[in-house]
Design a protein around this motif. Structure first.
Motif, PDB file in Angstrom:
ATOM      1  N   VAL A  93       0.845  -1.195   0.000  1.00  0.00           N
ATOM      2  CA  VAL A  93       0.000   0.000   0.000  1.00  0.00           C
ATOM      3  C   VAL A  93       0.877   1.241   0.000  1.00  0.00           C
ATOM      4  O   VAL A  93       1.974   1.256   0.553  1.00  0.00           O
ATOM      5  N   ASP A  94       0.374   2.296  -0.636  1.00  0.00           N
ATOM      6  CA  ASP A  94       1.103   3.559  -0.722  1.00  0.00           C
ATOM      7  C   ASP A  94       0.767   4.469   0.449  1.00  0.00           C
ATOM      8  O   ASP A  94      -0.320   4.399   1.038  1.00  0.00           O
ATOM      9  N   GLN A  95       1.701   5.334   0.752  1.00  0.00           N
ATOM     10  CA  GLN A  95       1.471   6.386   1.735  1.00  0.00           C
ATOM     11  C   GLN A  95       0.357   7.294   1.227  1.00  0.00           C
ATOM     12  O   GLN A  95       0.313   7.663   0.058  1.00  0.00           O
ATOM     13  N   LEU A  96      -0.577   7.640   2.106  1.00  0.00           N
ATOM     14  CA  LEU A  96      -1.707   8.477   1.719  1.00  0.00           C
ATOM     15  C   LEU A  96      -1.400   9.962   1.860  1.00  0.00           C
ATOM     16  O   LEU A  96      -1.732  10.760   0.979  1.00  0.00           O
ATOM     17  N   ALA A  97      -0.799  10.314   2.983  1.00  0.00           N
ATOM     18  CA  ALA A  97      -0.526  11.723   3.263  1.00  0.00           C
ATOM     19  C   ALA A  97       0.892  12.077   2.839  1.00  0.00           C
ATOM     20  O   ALA A  97       1.721  11.208   2.569  1.00  0.00           O
ATOM     21  N   SER A  98       1.184  13.367   2.781  1.00  0.00           N
ATOM     22  CA  SER A  98       2.532  13.822   2.477  1.00  0.00           C
ATOM     23  C   SER A  98       2.833  15.047   3.325  1.00  0.00           C
ATOM     24  O   SER A  98       1.931  15.735   3.806  1.00  0.00           O
ATOM     25  N   PRO A 135      16.078   8.915  -1.998  1.00  0.00           N
ATOM     26  CA  PRO A 135      15.077   9.471  -2.914  1.00  0.00           C
ATOM     27  C   PRO A 135      13.707   9.525  -2.251  1.00  0.00           C
ATOM     28  O   PRO A 135      12.840   8.703  -2.495  1.00  0.00           O
ATOM     29  N   LEU A 136      13.519  10.494  -1.359  1.00  0.00           N
ATOM     30  CA  LEU A 136      12.312  10.563  -0.546  1.00  0.00           C
ATOM     31  C   LEU A 136      11.109  11.115  -1.293  1.00  0.00           C
ATOM     32  O   LEU A 136       9.986  11.039  -0.792  1.00  0.00           O
ATOM     33  N   GLN A 137      11.340  11.686  -2.481  1.00  0.00           N
ATOM     34  CA  GLN A 137      10.221  12.298  -3.177  1.00  0.00           C
ATOM     35  C   GLN A 137       9.158  11.280  -3.574  1.00  0.00           C
ATOM     36  O   GLN A 137       8.008  11.638  -3.807  1.00  0.00           O
ATOM     37  N   CYS A 138       9.536  10.009  -3.614  1.00  0.00           N
ATOM     38  CA  CYS A 138       8.566   8.957  -3.959  1.00  0.00           C
ATOM     39  C   CYS A 138       7.724   8.530  -2.762  1.00  0.00           C
ATOM     40  O   CYS A 138       6.780   7.755  -2.919  1.00  0.00           O
ATOM     41  N   GLY A 139       8.062   9.015  -1.571  1.00  0.00           N
ATOM     42  CA  GLY A 139       7.270   8.681  -0.396  1.00  0.00           C
ATOM     43  C   GLY A 139       7.591   7.299   0.151  1.00  0.00           C
ATOM     44  O   GLY A 139       8.629   6.708  -0.132  1.00  0.00           O
ATOM     45  N   PHE A 140       6.658   6.792   0.941  1.00  0.00           N
ATOM     46  CA  PHE A 140       6.837   5.521   1.626  1.00  0.00           C
ATOM     47  C   PHE A 140       5.722   4.542   1.256  1.00  0.00           C
ATOM     48  O   PHE A 140       4.677   4.934   0.759  1.00  0.00           O
ATOM     49  N   ALA A 242      -3.038  17.120   9.505  1.00  0.00           N
ATOM     50  CA  ALA A 242      -2.692  16.861   8.106  1.00  0.00           C
ATOM     51  C   ALA A 242      -1.227  16.464   8.024  1.00  0.00           C
ATOM     52  O   ALA A 242      -0.415  16.814   8.890  1.00  0.00           O
ATOM     53  N   GLY A 243      -0.869  15.747   6.967  1.00  0.00           N
ATOM     54  CA  GLY A 243       0.500  15.303   6.782  1.00  0.00           C
ATOM     55  C   GLY A 243       0.743  13.973   7.473  1.00  0.00           C
ATOM     56  O   GLY A 243      -0.173  13.297   7.928  1.00  0.00           O
ATOM     57  N   THR A 244       2.029  13.600   7.563  1.00  0.00           N
ATOM     58  CA  THR A 244       2.391  12.309   8.145  1.00  0.00           C
ATOM     59  C   THR A 244       2.761  12.407   9.611  1.00  0.00           C
ATOM     60  O   THR A 244       2.845  11.392  10.301  1.00  0.00           O
ATOM     61  N   GLY A 245       2.996  13.629  10.126  1.00  0.00           N
ATOM     62  CA  GLY A 245       3.348  13.772  11.523  1.00  0.00           C
ATOM     63  C   GLY A 245       4.292  14.936  11.739  1.00  0.00           C
ATOM     64  O   GLY A 245       4.427  15.818  10.886  1.00  0.00           O
ATOM     65  N   LEU A 267      -3.529   8.592   9.136  1.00  0.00           N
ATOM     66  CA  LEU A 267      -3.488   9.403   7.923  1.00  0.00           C
ATOM     67  C   LEU A 267      -2.382   8.944   6.984  1.00  0.00           C
ATOM     68  O   LEU A 267      -2.472   9.132   5.773  1.00  0.00           O
ATOM     69  N   LYS A 268      -1.347   8.349   7.542  1.00  0.00           N
ATOM     70  CA  LYS A 268      -0.169   7.972   6.759  1.00  0.00           C
ATOM     71  C   LYS A 268      -0.442   6.786   5.849  1.00  0.00           C
ATOM     72  O   LYS A 268      -0.054   6.789   4.673  1.00  0.00           O
ATOM     73  N   TYR A 269      -1.092   5.746   6.388  1.00  0.00           N
ATOM     74  CA  TYR A 269      -1.379   4.544   5.606  1.00  0.00           C
ATOM     75  C   TYR A 269      -2.850   4.167   5.757  1.00  0.00           C
ATOM     76  O   TYR A 269      -3.461   4.440   6.794  1.00  0.00           O
ATOM     77  N   PRO A 270      -3.415   3.510   4.755  1.00  0.00           N
ATOM     78  CA  PRO A 270      -4.834   3.122   4.846  1.00  0.00           C
ATOM     79  C   PRO A 270      -5.061   2.004   5.849  1.00  0.00           C
ATOM     80  O   PRO A 270      -4.181   1.183   6.110  1.00  0.00           O
ATOM     81  N   GLY A 271      -6.263   1.989   6.432  1.00  0.00           N
ATOM     82  CA  GLY A 271      -6.692   0.871   7.262  1.00  0.00           C
ATOM     83  C   GLY A 271      -6.050   0.774   8.616  1.00  0.00           C
ATOM     84  O   GLY A 271      -6.097  -0.281   9.266  1.00  0.00           O
ATOM     85  N   ARG A 272      -5.453   1.865   9.119  1.00  0.00           N
ATOM     86  CA  ARG A 272      -4.782   1.796  10.416  1.00  0.00           C
ATOM     87  C   ARG A 272      -5.720   2.038  11.589  1.00  0.00           C
ATOM     88  O   ARG A 272      -5.349   1.779  12.741  1.00  0.00           O
ATOM     89  N   ALA A 273      -6.898   2.573  11.348  1.00  0.00           N
ATOM     90  CA  ALA A 273      -7.849   2.834  12.431  1.00  0.00           C
ATOM     91  C   ALA A 273      -9.263   2.727  11.880  1.00  0.00           C
ATOM     92  O   ALA A 273      -9.500   2.995  10.694  1.00  0.00           O
ATOM     93  N   PRO A 274     -10.227   2.319  12.709  1.00  0.00           N
ATOM     94  CA  PRO A 274     -11.619   2.254  12.248  1.00  0.00           C
ATOM     95  C   PRO A 274     -12.166   3.658  12.008  1.00  0.00           C
ATOM     96  O   PRO A 274     -11.630   4.650  12.528  1.00  0.00           O
ATOM     97  N   PRO A 275     -13.226   3.806  11.223  1.00  0.00           N
ATOM     98  CA  PRO A 275     -13.803   5.128  10.930  1.00  0.00           C
ATOM     99  C   PRO A 275     -14.112   5.890  12.209  1.00  0.00           C
ATOM    100  O   PRO A 275     -14.565   5.322  13.210  1.00  0.00           O
TER     101      PRO A 275
END
Length: 377
Positions: A93-98, A135-140, A242-245, A267-275
């Motif tokens: 899975v890709d990082q959601l926030a930046s 090369p951090l521009q690609c994210g995590f 907002a953002g990753t932290g 916010l950083k990755y999907p599915g880490r907490a319930p709605p």
């Protein structure tokens, strides 16, 4: 041509499991020895309420709680290649926030990309003299239900070879390869050995095996790390995050602040907490008393959080993050050059080739290839 030799892997962290996978694919008989009862090393993911998870339903259900690393650079191919080979490429899975922020002690200010890692002193490479710009521009990236997804995939494939609670206490040349002394007084003979162990343990074993230069490997310093995951309702912070932290300014840590950095996990990755919920992960320095209490007190002030956390979970690694001294890469190269003159023996892991999870995968697999070339000759 398939290799029929027996190869012992000491250590069932990510480097050791990756080495075992590479060896088993080549047809070698693999024995993975680990002093711990749980494979994965510092990769720990808790998923309360998930099918098969222990315990009755509770407040933590639906959260993904990381005790160690929570992701890796999206530009790093080694860990992703391994995921695809083991059948879990679809779980990447890709990082959601930046973006991230700096806590100055008074406000949160935007940080340039990559500056957070620099402020925390994280060394992605083990070569401190020629550390490449990441090369951090690609994210995590991470895995759908946490970093343990990869550990579990590897264990599913090499699990029968793993001997938990059986560490290596000694190493000596044998008629064909090596004789390993094990916890409890038993021994094991193998044509090849991979030591995927912390540097201070590997240094002792390799020195005793006839490589005096390996004493320098003990110069790697492992710093203690504590992470605290805290869950809140999404409306408890005063303003939407907002953002990753954020990372705390270095002078705050020197002044005794508890929270060195905080990740907005949900916010950083999907599915880490319930709605409707927020999940924070704080990196905590030395504190008096409960690190979760200290973390919440500071986060409440920084982020304007009202009320208490729904729950908290702390993980402490007394020897967590390796830091490399000047000349480390040269010391490792010298040891490996000397090992090439002995029966097949290789070293792998974060203590030698870099602290990132992808670096551990690469290190373990390369050690396996080195041993395979020699036992298969």
């Amino acid at each position: 041509m398939a290799v029929t030799a027996t190869v012992a892997v000491a250590g069932a962290g990510l480097a050791g499991l990756s080495a075992a996978w590479e060896l088993s694919r080549a047809g070698a008989t693999v024995v993975v020895l680990d002093a711990a009862r749980r494979p994965g090393g510092v990769v720990v993911t808790e998923r309360p309420g998930a099918p098969g998870a222990p315990g009755a339903p509770g407040a933590k259900d639906g959260f993904v709680i990381e005790g160690g690393p929570d992701g890796f650079l999206a530009s790093e191919a080694d860990i992703q290649d391994l995921a695809r080979e083991t059948g879990i490429g679809g779980r990447l899975v890709d990082q959601l926030a930046s973006g991230s922020s700096l806590w100055t002690g008074r406000r949160l200010e935007p940080l340039a990309e990559g500056q957070a890692a620099a402020l925390l002193g994280i060394q992605i490479s083990s070569d401190v003299e020629a550390q490449p710009a990441a090369p951090l521009q690609c994210g995590f990236r991470s895995f759908a239900t946490g970093m343990a997804d990869l550990v579990e995939a590897l264990v599913a494939r090499v699990g029968p070879a793993i001997r938990p609670a059986q560490g290596v206490t000694g190493l000596a040349p044998a008629t064909r390869g090596w004789r390993l002394s094990l916890t409890g007084g038993s021994t094991l003979e193998a044509e090849g050995v991979i030591l995927a162990l912390p540097a201070w343990i590997a240094a002792r074993l390799v020195t005793a095996a006839g490589v005096p230069a390996a004493r320098r490997l003990d110069e790697v310093i492992y710093y203690p790390t504590t992470t605290v995951s805290l869950a809140y309702r999404e409306d408890q912070p005063a303003t939407p995050l907002a953002g990753t932290g954020f990372v705390s300014a270095p002078e705050l840590a020197e002044g005794g602040a508890a929270v060195r950095a905080c990740s907005y996990s949900w916010l950083k990755y999907p599915g880490r907490a319930p709605p409707g919920h927020a999940l924070l992960r704080a990196f905590v320095g030395p504190v008096d008393g409960d690190p979760a209490v200290a973390a919440h007190a500071e986060l409440a002030r920084i982020l304007g959080i009202s009320g208490s956390p729904l729950w908290s979970r702390a993980f402490t690694w007394t020897r967590g993050l390796p830091r490399y001294q000047s000349g480390h890469a040269g010391h490792v190269a010298a040891v490996r050059e000397r090992l090439a003159r002995l029966p097949p023996l290789a070293i792998a892991g974060a203590g030698f080739d870099g602290a990132g999870v992808s670096a551990c995968v690469k290190s373990g697999r390369e050690a396996a290839r080195q041993v395979l070339r020699r036992v298969g000759a």
